[in-house]
Design an enzyme around this catalytic site. Structure first.
Site, mmCIF file in Angstrom:
data_model
loop_
_atom_site.group_PDB
_atom_site.id
_atom_site.type_symbol
_atom_site.label_atom_id
_atom_site.label_comp_id
_atom_site.label_asym_id
_atom_site.label_seq_id
_atom_site.Cartn_x
_atom_site.Cartn_y
_atom_site.Cartn_z
ATOM 1 C CE1 TYR A 133 -4.188 1.810 0.537
ATOM 2 C CE2 TYR A 133 -2.694 3.349 1.603
ATOM 3 C CZ TYR A 133 -3.928 3.072 1.036
ATOM 4 O OH TYR A 133 -4.890 4.053 0.967
ATOM 5 C CD GLN A 184 -11.977 2.251 -0.453
ATOM 6 O OE1 GLN A 184 -12.205 2.216 0.753
ATOM 7 N NE2 GLN A 184 -11.845 3.382 -1.132
ATOM 8 C CG ASN A 199 -6.141 6.743 6.261
ATOM 9 O OD1 ASN A 199 -6.356 5.562 6.529
ATOM 10 N ND2 ASN A 199 -6.864 7.402 5.366
ATOM 11 C CB THR A 221 6.426 9.684 11.913
ATOM 12 O OG1 THR A 221 6.002 9.024 10.732
ATOM 13 C CG2 THR A 221 7.931 9.903 11.854
ATOM 14 C CD GLN A 266 11.586 12.146 10.427
ATOM 15 O OE1 GLN A 266 10.873 11.153 10.401
ATOM 16 N NE2 GLN A 266 12.116 12.666 9.319
ATOM 17 C CG HIS A 291 6.470 12.056 9.044
ATOM 18 N ND1 HIS A 291 6.184 11.291 7.939
ATOM 19 C CD2 HIS A 291 7.816 12.149 9.094
ATOM 20 C CE1 HIS A 291 7.307 10.937 7.333
ATOM 21 N NE2 HIS A 291 8.315 11.441 8.015
ATOM 22 C CD GLU A 344 8.855 5.523 12.596
ATOM 23 O OE1 GLU A 344 8.618 5.101 11.455
ATOM 24 O OE2 GLU A 344 8.240 6.494 13.094
ATOM 25 C CG HIS A 345 12.799 7.684 12.508
ATOM 26 N ND1 HIS A 345 11.490 8.115 12.498
ATOM 27 C CD2 HIS A 345 12.969 6.974 11.379
ATOM 28 C CE1 HIS A 345 10.889 7.688 11.392
ATOM 29 N NE2 HIS A 345 11.760 6.984 10.698
ATOM 30 C CG ASP A 398 11.884 9.360 6.662
ATOM 31 O OD1 ASP A 398 11.805 8.342 7.366
ATOM 32 O OD2 ASP A 398 11.679 10.515 7.097
ATOM 33 C CD GLU A 443 4.064 -33.164 27.166
ATOM 34 O OE1 GLU A 443 3.547 -33.380 26.053
ATOM 35 O OE2 GLU A 443 5.005 -32.376 27.339
ATOM 36 C CG HIS A 488 1.540 -37.231 20.789
ATOM 37 N ND1 HIS A 488 0.186 -37.040 20.726
ATOM 38 C CD2 HIS A 488 2.104 -36.102 20.279
ATOM 39 C CE1 HIS A 488 -0.077 -35.861 20.208
ATOM 40 N NE2 HIS A 488 1.068 -35.269 19.912
#
Length: 441
Positions: free
Chosen positions: A121, A182, A205, A228, A250, A253, A318-319, A352, A407, A412
């Site tokens: 995506y 969708q 998003n 971010t 940053q 973002h 993250e960064h 990035d 067990e 088994h």
């Protein structure tokens, strides 16, 4: 003494989604599951005003779009993709299949098998993240994924040219102009005209992120996404102007993007505040970066770099950018981060956009337990075993029988007993070995 020079005043991002977003996404997914293409078209018309004859671009249409992009732009895309491809290939080359003999004639191994189909995506709208095509499509193809279906929302009723070009150059096998829940649902579940994939990748998003969360399990996903994040560790030698510029890079973002400075110098911290206040009015994205800094910006002053690294690990950002006299110290002093950016010559936007590492990274503290997207995410490490030495099989069978009965797994145990009896002459108290019948030709 350590203290907070600037604190965040906004509420931090939460892992739990907004209930209204959850309900909307669930309804769309259910509709696509039940009604396929009809539902996909309905929501594309509703949310994007977009209802072409086919959401998938033909090869001729893709070629025409790529031709319309200036050659200088194509050259820049190729340059960025070359860096990302080379690093991804080096990562792939480091991942080896394995086979070992653990007992006489007992062979255990694993193979690294690519996922069969992946979706990428690529966000659109006001800020199309073209680089996401490099990070998702290209990385999947280097891993060996046979089919990569890339999708991006329309832009003002047209396919976004640069994003389409980036997806094509990255090696996408199918390119769709389709956005939102969708698109994610169609690719995860499949419709009459869209084949399903096995993993969903790429940012989006809040609705796209929630769709991936709800579909996880039916398909794989790369990461649970949040805003971010950026964090800078700086000593007294760091340039406050550079810190200010890099924090704002940053902050733009999103208005909920945390931007944090941890420094051993109060004077550096105060100078950073002054520079940010001077820079923000002239920043085109001030409407986004300004609230991010105001509500989620933080500056912590600590006594030592060791303390700075410990605090940075608590944030698990993250960064993480290291602006110190010896930036490589962070490689051994830290463990919780999405990606490290070492030294003044290295800025987060390089990661990035083009330097070669992947920009799909953990947020919301997930760096405590995972790294970011890489070729390994598109590989399944599958184990196998083979027992060629029947004496070893008899030994394994004896122990398997005993352990299984501990067990209460009698079935088994009997599988193990059978091998112990058949290949090692052990007793078979619950039955008799049948006489093997050989057919004559």
């Amino acid at each position: 003494m350590s203290f907070v020079l600037k604190a965040a005043v906004g509420e931090p991002a939460q892992r739990a989604s907004n209930p209204a977003v959850v309900d909307t996404v669930a309804a769309v997914i259910a509709d696509v599951r039940a009604n396929g293409d009809e539902a996909v078209r309905k929501y594309s018309e509703k949310f994007d005003g977009w209802s072409p004859e086919s959401f998938r671009l033909s090869e001729d249409r893709v070629a025409d779009i790529v031709k319309s992009v200036p050659e200088t732009v194509l050259d820049d895309l190729r340059f960025a993709q070359r860096q990302i491809r080379d690093f991804a290939q080096a990562q792939r080359d480091s991942i080896q299949d394995l086979e070992v003999e653990t007992l006489p004639g007992v062979f255990l191994g694993h193979r690294n098998v690519p996922i069969d189909a992946a979706a990428a995506y690529v966000p659109g709208g006001r800020y199309p993240l073209t680089a996401s095509a490099h990070m998702t499509v290209l990385t999947a193809k280097v891993a060996g994924v046979d089919r990569v279906a890339a999708t991006t929302p329309p832009n003002a009723g047209e396919p976004p040219q640069i994003s389409v070009a980036a997806m094509h150059l990255a090696g996408a096998d199918e390119i769709f102009v389709l956005g939102g829940v969708q698109a994610v649902a169609a690719l995860a579940l499949g419709t009459e005209t869209i084949d399903p994939v096995s993993i969903l990748t790429g940012p989006g998003n809040a609705y796209v992120a929630e769709a991936k969360r709800q579909l996880f399990g039916e398909v794989g996903i790369d990461l649970f996404a949040g805003p971010t994040e950026t964090l800078i560790v700086a000593d007294h030698l760091a340039d406050p102007f550079t810190i200010a510029v890099d924090l704002l890079s940053q902050a733009e973002h999103g208005p909920d993007s945390p931007c944090v400075l941890i420094t051993t110098s109060e004077s550096v911290g105060r100078a950073v505040i002054d520079h940010i206040e001077a820079l923000l009015p002239g920043l085109v994205t001030n409407a986004i970066a300004g609230p991010a800094w105001r509500d989620h910006g933080q500056i912590h002053v600590v006594d030592t770099l060791d303390e700075a690294y410990r605090l940075a690990d608590v944030f698990a950002s993250e960064h993480v950018q290291i602006l110190t006299e010896d930036p490589r110290q962070a490689l051994t002093s830290m463990r919780n981060y999405g990606a490290l950016f070492l030294g003044e010559g290295t800025c987060v936007p390089y990661g990035d956009k083009l330097i070669g590492t992947n920009h799909v990274l953990p947020t919301l503290g997930a760096a405590r337990y995972t790294g970011g997207l890489w070729v390994g995410k598109f590989l399944k490490t599958l184990t196998y075993q083979e027992v060629r030495d029947l004496g070893s099989s008899a030994k394994l069978g004896e122990v398997c029988g005993r352990l299984s009965r501990l067990e209460k797994f009698e079935g088994h145990a009997r599988s193990g007993d059978l091998r112990a009896a058949k290949f090692g002459n052990a007793p078979l108290p619950w039955g008799d070995l049948p006489t093997r019948v050989t057919s004559e030709r």
